[in-house]
Motif scaffolding. Structure first.
Motif, PDB file in Angstrom:
ATOM      1  N   CYS A   3       0.868  -1.176   0.000  1.00 23.80           N
ATOM      2  CA  CYS A   3       0.000   0.000   0.000  1.00 23.80           C
ATOM      3  C   CYS A   3       0.904   1.224   0.000  1.00 23.80           C
ATOM      4  O   CYS A   3       1.617   1.463   0.974  1.00 23.80           O
ATOM      5  CB  CYS A   3      -0.912  -0.011   1.229  1.00 23.80           C
ATOM      6  SG  CYS A   3      -1.927  -1.493   1.335  1.00 23.80           S
ATOM      7  N   PHE A   4       0.882   1.967  -1.095  1.00 23.82           N
ATOM      8  CA  PHE A   4       1.771   3.110  -1.255  1.00 23.82           C
ATOM      9  C   PHE A   4       1.062   4.400  -0.898  1.00 23.82           C
ATOM     10  O   PHE A   4      -0.041   4.670  -1.378  1.00 23.82           O
ATOM     11  CB  PHE A   4       2.309   3.157  -2.685  1.00 23.82           C
ATOM     12  CG  PHE A   4       3.121   1.941  -3.026  1.00 23.82           C
ATOM     13  CD1 PHE A   4       4.435   1.825  -2.596  1.00 23.82           C
ATOM     14  CD2 PHE A   4       2.559   0.892  -3.748  1.00 23.82           C
ATOM     15  CE1 PHE A   4       5.185   0.692  -2.890  1.00 23.82           C
ATOM     16  CE2 PHE A   4       3.302  -0.243  -4.050  1.00 23.82           C
ATOM     17  CZ  PHE A   4       4.613  -0.342  -3.623  1.00 23.82           C
ATOM     18  N   ARG A   5       1.710   5.206  -0.083  1.00 25.21           N
ATOM     19  CA  ARG A   5       1.133   6.447   0.421  1.00 25.21           C
ATOM     20  C   ARG A   5       0.631   7.340  -0.702  1.00 25.21           C
ATOM     21  O   ARG A   5      -0.425   7.942  -0.602  1.00 25.21           O
ATOM     22  CB  ARG A   5       2.162   7.178   1.283  1.00 25.21           C
ATOM     23  CG  ARG A   5       1.627   8.443   1.920  1.00 25.21           C
ATOM     24  CD  ARG A   5       2.700   9.106   2.786  1.00 25.21           C
ATOM     25  NE  ARG A   5       2.188  10.289   3.418  1.00 25.21           N
ATOM     26  CZ  ARG A   5       1.468  10.300   4.534  1.00 25.21           C
ATOM     27  NH1 ARG A   5       1.183   9.177   5.141  1.00 25.21           N
ATOM     28  NH2 ARG A   5       1.040  11.434   5.038  1.00 25.21           N
ATOM     29  N   GLU A   6       1.408   7.452  -1.784  1.00 22.40           N
ATOM     30  CA  GLU A   6       1.015   8.347  -2.879  1.00 22.40           C
ATOM     31  C   GLU A   6      -0.268   7.895  -3.573  1.00 22.40           C
ATOM     32  O   GLU A   6      -0.860   8.651  -4.337  1.00 22.40           O
ATOM     33  CB  GLU A   6       2.152   8.537  -3.895  1.00 22.40           C
ATOM     34  CG  GLU A   6       2.533   7.287  -4.646  1.00 22.40           C
ATOM     35  CD  GLU A   6       3.673   6.494  -4.017  1.00 22.40           C
ATOM     36  OE1 GLU A   6       4.152   5.565  -4.678  1.00 22.40           O
ATOM     37  OE2 GLU A   6       4.081   6.785  -2.875  1.00 22.40           O
ATOM     38  N   MET A   7      -0.729   6.707  -3.269  1.00 18.95           N
ATOM     39  CA  MET A   7      -1.972   6.209  -3.881  1.00 18.95           C
ATOM     40  C   MET A   7      -3.162   6.336  -2.922  1.00 18.95           C
ATOM     41  O   MET A   7      -4.261   5.914  -3.248  1.00 18.95           O
ATOM     42  CB  MET A   7      -1.785   4.765  -4.340  1.00 18.95           C
ATOM     43  CG  MET A   7      -0.711   4.639  -5.410  1.00 18.95           C
ATOM     44  SD  MET A   7      -0.549   2.983  -6.054  1.00 18.95           S
ATOM     45  CE  MET A   7      -1.955   2.973  -7.163  1.00 18.95           C
ATOM     46  N   THR A   8      -2.927   6.936  -1.759  1.00 17.13           N
ATOM     47  CA  THR A   8      -4.010   7.140  -0.797  1.00 17.13           C
ATOM     48  C   THR A   8      -4.509   8.580  -0.883  1.00 17.13           C
ATOM     49  O   THR A   8      -3.833   9.447  -1.441  1.00 17.13           O
ATOM     50  CB  THR A   8      -3.551   6.841   0.645  1.00 17.13           C
ATOM     51  OG1 THR A   8      -2.537   7.782   1.020  1.00 17.13           O
ATOM     52  CG2 THR A   8      -3.021   5.413   0.775  1.00 17.13           C
ATOM     53  N   THR A   9      -5.673   8.813  -0.340  1.00 16.12           N
ATOM     54  CA  THR A   9      -6.231  10.166  -0.339  1.00 16.12           C
ATOM     55  C   THR A   9      -6.498  10.607   1.102  1.00 16.12           C
ATOM     56  O   THR A   9      -6.694   9.776   1.993  1.00 16.12           O
ATOM     57  CB  THR A   9      -7.545  10.236  -1.137  1.00 16.12           C
ATOM     58  OG1 THR A   9      -8.470   9.310  -0.584  1.00 16.12           O
ATOM     59  CG2 THR A   9      -7.314   9.905  -2.605  1.00 16.12           C
ATOM     60  N   VAL A  10      -6.510  11.905   1.282  1.00 18.02           N
ATOM     61  CA  VAL A  10      -6.773  12.486   2.599  1.00 18.02           C
ATOM     62  C   VAL A  10      -8.210  12.969   2.628  1.00 18.02           C
ATOM     63  O   VAL A  10      -8.672  13.632   1.703  1.00 18.02           O
ATOM     64  CB  VAL A  10      -5.821  13.666   2.882  1.00 18.02           C
ATOM     65  CG1 VAL A  10      -6.183  14.345   4.194  1.00 18.02           C
ATOM     66  CG2 VAL A  10      -4.384  13.202   2.899  1.00 18.02           C
ATOM     67  N   GLU A  11      -8.920  12.611   3.695  1.00 20.55           N
ATOM     68  CA  GLU A  11     -10.286  13.079   3.914  1.00 20.55           C
ATOM     69  C   GLU A  11     -10.254  14.109   5.033  1.00 20.55           C
ATOM     70  O   GLU A  11      -9.785  13.822   6.136  1.00 20.55           O
ATOM     71  CB  GLU A  11     -11.188  11.907   4.308  1.00 20.55           C
ATOM     72  CG  GLU A  11     -12.593  12.316   4.649  1.00 20.55           C
ATOM     73  CD  GLU A  11     -13.429  11.169   5.199  1.00 20.55           C
ATOM     74  OE1 GLU A  11     -14.572  11.458   5.593  1.00 20.55           O
ATOM     75  OE2 GLU A  11     -12.946  10.028   5.261  1.00 20.55           O
TER      76      GLU A  11
END
Length: 107
Positions: A3-11
């Motif tokens: 799971c790569f951080r750059e592929m996550t989103t911030v809510e």
């Protein structure tokens, strides 16, 4: 499995708190929660077991009626259905691990 951080989103959950789901699957979930100074994680409970590691900053946590100040590197355990919440004393981030997953975060 990766799971790569750059592929996550911030809510933005409001009031100086932001949530990023880092990884989830099976019965576990990892979530990074960032707080501005003075932001509040309101008192609440849920049916999940939870570990919270302070990645940075300082927080005042109340868990099941006990209140302590915690800082970078400290870890907290929350049993299912136990009332807990925090106030951010110095801007920072927490790593929350839940089991089972927080399905409400995935909606």
């Amino acid at each position: 499995m990766f799971c790569f951080r750059e592929m996550t989103t911030v809510e933005d959950t409001g009031n100086g708190v932001r949530r990023r789901i880092l990884a989830h699957g099976g019965k576990m979930m990892a979530v990074e929660v960032s707080f501005d100074t003075g932001a509040v994680g309101p008192m609440h409970s849920h049916p999940h077991e939870q570990l919270t590691c302070v990645l940075s900053g300082r927080f005042r946590f109340t868990i099941d009626g006990e209140t302590y100040d915690v800082a970078t590197g400290d870890t907290l355990y929350k049993k299912p259905h136990v009332l807990h919440g925090c106030v951010c004393l110095e801007a920072g981030a927490l790593l929350d691990t839940f089991t089972p997953q927080r399905e409400d975060f995935l909606r």
